[in-house]
Design an enzyme around this catalytic site. Structure first.
Site, mmCIF file in Angstrom:
data_model
loop_
_atom_site.group_PDB
_atom_site.id
_atom_site.type_symbol
_atom_site.label_atom_id
_atom_site.label_comp_id
_atom_site.label_asym_id
_atom_site.label_seq_id
_atom_site.Cartn_x
_atom_site.Cartn_y
_atom_site.Cartn_z
ATOM 1 N N GLY A 25 0.799 -1.219 0.000
ATOM 2 C CA GLY A 25 0.000 0.000 0.000
ATOM 3 C C GLY A 25 0.830 1.266 0.000
ATOM 4 O O GLY A 25 0.284 2.357 0.009
ATOM 5 N N CYS A 26 2.135 1.109 -0.016
ATOM 6 C CA CYS A 26 3.034 2.263 -0.075
ATOM 7 C C CYS A 26 3.591 2.375 -1.490
ATOM 8 O O CYS A 26 3.978 1.365 -2.081
ATOM 9 C CB CYS A 26 4.191 2.104 0.910
#
Length: 143
Positions: A49-50
């Site tokens: 998610g980064c």
């Protein structure tokens, strides 16, 4: 915000007048974070998610149940955000970690609105991973 660590961070950030100064300070905090060992830079430690690469590792002290977090990112600003999260969450029992709201903390620091949507999503992903670790540790302690 009654948390002493957050109060300390808020005080530090209160001396910074604008976003550029805050941005530089966040990067400085990231530079002070100890790098992970090469052996820790593995797929399972990556935070999903980064946009940038982020690795997060944790250890729970068997005698106290306190969780320590360490991490590293390949992006300077994300490394700084990670440093703030590590400072906020490390050395706490799972119940305290679960009670901390990273988004509210970053708003209190004056950083929440200044983060790009991608960085904000990355921040949520890092905080979620820390909460997941705490939730798992709490479940193990109750089993």
């Amino acid at each position: 915000m009654n948390d002493p660590r957050l109060k300390e961070l808020i005080e530090e950030f209160s001396f910074l007048d604008d976003w550029e100064e805050r941005y530089r300070y966040v990067i400085d905090l990231g530079r002070a974070l100890s790098p992970l060992e090469k052996s820790e830079l593995v797929e399972i430690a990556k935070v999903r998610g980064c946009a940038s690469q982020v690795w997060l590792v944790s250890a729970t002290a068997p005698e106290t149940g306190l969780i320590e977090f360490r991490g590293q990112s390949d992006a300077a600003i994300v490394q700084g955000l990670l440093a703030i999260l590590v400072r906020m969450y490390s050395g706490r029992p799972p119940s305290e970690i679960l009670a901390l709201d990273a988004q509210a903390a970053f708003q209190a620091l004056g950083l929440g609105d200044a983060l790009t949507p991608q960085r904000s999503n990355g921040l949520k992903a890092m905080a979620q991973r820390m909460h997941d670790v705490a939730r798992d540790a709490l479940a193990r302690s109750l089993a």
